[in-house]
Enzyme design. Structure first.
Site, short mmCIF file in Angstrom:
data_model
loop_
_atom_site.label_atom_id
_atom_site.label_comp_id
_atom_site.label_asym_id
_atom_site.label_seq_id
_atom_site.Cartn_x
_atom_site.Cartn_y
_atom_site.Cartn_z
N ASP A 295 -13.36 30.77 -38.96
CA ASP A 295 -13.81 29.40 -39.02
C ASP A 295 -13.08 28.64 -37.90
O ASP A 295 -12.18 29.15 -37.24
CB ASP A 295 -13.54 28.81 -40.42
CG ASP A 295 -14.45 27.63 -40.72
OD1 ASP A 295 -14.68 27.33 -41.90
OD2 ASP A 295 -14.95 27.02 -39.74
C1 GLC Z 1 -16.44 24.04 -40.01
C2 GLC Z 1 -16.87 24.68 -41.30
C3 GLC Z 1 -17.75 25.89 -41.12
C4 GLC Z 1 -18.64 25.69 -39.91
C5 GLC Z 1 -17.74 25.69 -38.70
C6 GLC Z 1 -18.53 25.47 -37.41
O1 GLC Z 1 -15.08 23.73 -40.06
O2 GLC Z 1 -15.83 25.06 -42.20
O3 GLC Z 1 -18.49 26.05 -42.34
O4 GLC Z 1 -19.59 26.74 -39.82
O5 GLC Z 1 -16.71 24.71 -38.79
O6 GLC Z 1 -19.05 24.19 -37.38
#
Ligand code: GLC
Length: 745
Positions: free
Chosen positions: A287
């Site tokens: 993430d």
């Molecule tokens: C965010 C979220 C994740 C998302 C990622 C990219 O922090 O936790 O679900 O896909 O960043 O945007």
């Protein structure tokens, strides 16, 4: 393009002589191509494939400044997120393909969570439809629109089981139940990925967040997660296994720690379970900045150590940390990280790029004409209208106050009546807030016309300004019925949006109380737009009907109006429990019995597992949802009362539509494994069927169970055990078992 073809031809001609030249896409053929290409790559270029940066078009996390264009030109970037459109992605792809040494295409990823341009109900809402065909179709539509805008990859489906409505991200998942979430996982993976990833309208899915994110302490986002193997294996892991078995190509790490080990550095979940036990072959992306966060977790002394931990734990691609960019090469050169780990990650990522067909034609997703033709197709908007309708849940409908009729004048009141910004909810990708969206007012107007709508905003979502109350009262006195559209704004759920108070915010409820007092002779219908279960105990005592519409999406206004006027008879069922109060949380239907359950025959008996100030039961239970008609369940029968290991148990039920409307019913099958080597939930959903019955008619619904359906993790392995089971078929989880059978081995 010409230069590109020559480059790739040279690359492959150097290495394809040893095998047949027809570029079929068998896995072994693709791996041969990958290995050919990797034999040309430097360590730095291989590490480049494991690096993902944001295009900075859309910020979905702490924005880290990154000169990603230079990285791109140096061939040291494998993927980008948050940048889309056929034109923009082509511009960037051309740099990767025509200006770098080996011309390796990059991946473009984005959070296409419940639609790309055409936005569908938020996932918790769509789960309430229990309609796998419709959920799969919405993912297919999202993939079609997104792929026409240059995107290869969505960071969805989000499969975190949620049992705590304080947690803002409960809006993104499929609720509290494993079986329903497993089915929705499969529907999404099939919808996004289709049956052939080399087609230019299919995109990679990404099961997230692995694992346990929804169990954050206190419902506070990113907070600590502790759980035993029982919950991990029987509740939080199964939806990811369902996605892997459905062929999901990527997974994303969770932000949380799990039992003291942050997910992004957790070898047990990524190497032992995901790779070794499940045989997952795709790649794992972190993430946003999650590798660096291992330092904040107190799990790594510094970012370089965090980088080492992450790749050894089984992480392949670094989203936005810069960890792999700044430290991985040195770690390999210092002998702290085996180069083979980098090779494994690079190979997994390149394999998927080949599967997408990006080496055959890196610009296949960058067709501006197709983008225009596909986006907001009328059939897609119509589909979103239907999804909004079938996702709504009729929680209460005293005196059949709904549906509305066209000869009534309504007072239409509330801060969300004319709203076009919140209606598409959080994580609404490239959805058009305010422009394309259809408000609830717009929808109702198509049925009533302006003349029969007396509109007043009444109050705001959050502040305590009562200046609109008087207008609301005077309009309500002139109307036949009062229809309120209230709830949360879209920032009040989603990421980093946990609440300690799960009531309707602001003074909206005070306005309801005031209307009830000032205009006591009028029916009050409450339409709720929100991203989580709310504590509706007070509103339940004040209003006659409650329709839960979640954030219903771009065409929400039309879809919900279809329900309000009976064109679509509501069929939604709650995928998540609505508590009576925050004090009951976490509260969910499939709890354990405890050693001191409250006896049904004597609910006030002392020394039982109860509260002294509230019932244990929720306000609205999992699986609950009313219709404008009534469905009678009768003649439940089992094919046998004893089954062996290889037997199939058939259970059937007769359902009569005994009311005045044709309608859909979501018939639910539950079991209770009465005794286990570890305790089993008092109820477990093991099947459901959405059926349509015309008024006055009836249908028989059949389910089948085998011992595989009774499997659970007992601390060592997934097993089923002999003994007595209870079984029920009902229209909600609020029932008492009346039938049982024995599994004999
Ligand atoms: C965010 C979220 C994740 C998302 C990622 C990219 O922090 O936790 O679900 O896909 O960043 O945007």
């Amino acid at each position: 393009m010409g230069k590109y073809i020559i480059k790739v031809a040279i690359v492959f001609s150097l290495f394809s002589c040893s095998r047949n030249n027809n570029f079929n896409n068998s896995e072994s053929d693709i791996y041969n191509k990958v290995d050919s290409l990797m034999s040309l790559m430097t360590l730095k270029e291989k590490i480049g494939q494991t690096i993902m940066y944001s295009g900075d078009w859309v910020t979905t996390g702490p924005t880290v400044s990154s000169n990603n264009i230079k990285l791109l030109k140096d061939g040291n970037l494998g993927a980008m997120l948050n940048v889309y459109s056929a034109k923009k992605t082509k511009e960037l792809q051309k740099i990767a393909v025509e200006e770098t040494r080996l011309g390796i295409p990059i991946l473009f990823g984005y959070d296409i969570i419940h639609g790309f341009k055409t936005i569908f109900p938020i996932n918790l809402g769509h789960a309430a439809s229990w309609d796998m065909k419709d959920i799969q179709k919405s993912a297919r539509i999202a993939a079609d629109e997104a792929s026409s805008a240059g995107l290869h990859w969505t960071f969805a489906p989000m499969l975190d089981i949620g049992r705590d409505p304080r947690w803002g991200r409960i809006s993104e998942g499929a609720g509290e139940d494993v079986f329903l979430t497993n089915e929705i996982a499969k529907a999404n993976v099939k919808g996004f990925q289709g049956d052939d990833l080399s087609k230019n309208n299919t995109i990679l899915a990404c099961a997230k967040h692995f694992v346990g994110y929804g169990a954050a302490q206190g419902g506070r986002d990113y907070h600590t997660v502790n759980m035993g193997q029982d919950e991990l294996r029987n509740v939080y892991l199964p939806p990811f296994k369902a996605a892997v078995d459905a062929g999901v190509q990527t997974l994303m790490t969770a932000f949380n720690e799990l039992n003291g080990v942050p997910a992004t550095g957790n070898k047990f979940i990524f190497r032992d379970i995901l790779r070794d036990e499940w045989g997952f072959k795709g790649f794992v992306v972190t993430d946003y900045t999650a590798i660096n966060e291992l330092v904040q977790h107190g799990f790594a002394e510094n970012e370089k150590r965090a980088t080492e931990i992450a790749i050894k734990a089984g992480v392949d691609m670094d989203m936005m940390s810069g960890a792999n960019r700044f430290y991985l090469e040195a770690l390999v050169n210092e002998g702290k990280v085996d180069a083979d780990l980098v090779n494994d990650s690079c190979r997994r990522i390149l394999f998927i790029k080949f599967k997408l067909g990006l080496f055959d034609d890196p610009y296949r997703y960058c067709d501006e004409n197709r983008e225009k033709e596909v986006t907001y197709k009328s059939e897609y908007l119509e589909s979103a209208r239907k999804s909004a309708a079938i996702s709504s849940v009729l929680l209460k409908n005293d005196d059949n106050s709904l549906p509305l009729t066209k000869n009534q004048t309504i007072a239409l009141i509330g801060p969300l009546v004319k709203d076009k910004e919140n209606i598409i909810g959080n994580w609404a990708a490239a959805g058009d807030r305010n422009g394309k969206a259809i408000s609830i007012y717009d929808g109702i107007k198509t049925y009533l016309g302006d003349a029969k709508i007396l509109y007043a905003k009444g109050c705001n979502i959050k502040n305590d300004d009562k200046s609109g109350f008087q207008e609301a009262i005077s309009l309500s006195r002139k109307a036949d019925k009062i229809v309120l559209v209230m709830g949360e704004d879209y920032h009040m759920s989603g990421e980093a949006a946990s609440r300690t108070n799960i009531k309707i915010p602001g003074i909206q409820t005070e306005l309801i109380k005031t209307l009830k007092e000032e205009v006591p002779d009028k029916k009050i219908i409450l339409i709720l737009m929100n991203g989580r279960p709310l504590d509706l105990s007070e509103e339940d005592s004040l209003v006659d009907s409650i329709l839960e519409i979640w954030f219903p999406g771009t065409i929400g206004g039309f879809g919900i109006a279809d329900v309000l006027f009976g064109v679509y008879n509501p069929s939604g069922k709650l995928p998540i429990t609505f508590p009576r109060n925050i004090g009951q949380v976490p509260i969910y239907y499939n709890v354990k019995n405890t050693g001191r359950p409250i006896p049904l025959e004597n609910p006030n008996e002392d020394y039982k597992s109860n509260y002294i100030d509230s019932p244990n039961t929720p306000l609205y239970p999992f699986g609950h949802g009313l219709s404008y008609t009534t469905f009678e369940y009768s003649d439940i029968s089992l094919s046998s009362n004893i089954i062996g290991e290889s037997d199939i148990l058939s259970i059937s039920v007769n359902i009569t539509n005994s009311g005045n409307y044709d309608g859909h019913e979501i018939v639910q099958l539950y079991i209770h494994d009465k005794v286990g080597s570890i305790t089993r939930p008092v109820k477990e959903l093991k099947g459901f069927s959405k059926i349509f019955i015309k008024k006055g008619e009836n249908k028989t619904v059949n389910f089948q169970l085998t011992c595989k359906d009774f499997k659970f993790f007992n601390g060592k392995d997934f097993i089923f055990e002999p003994g007595e089971f209870e079984v029920a078929i009902a229209g909600s989880s609020d029932f008492s078992f009346m039938h049982s059978f024995e599994l004999k081995l």
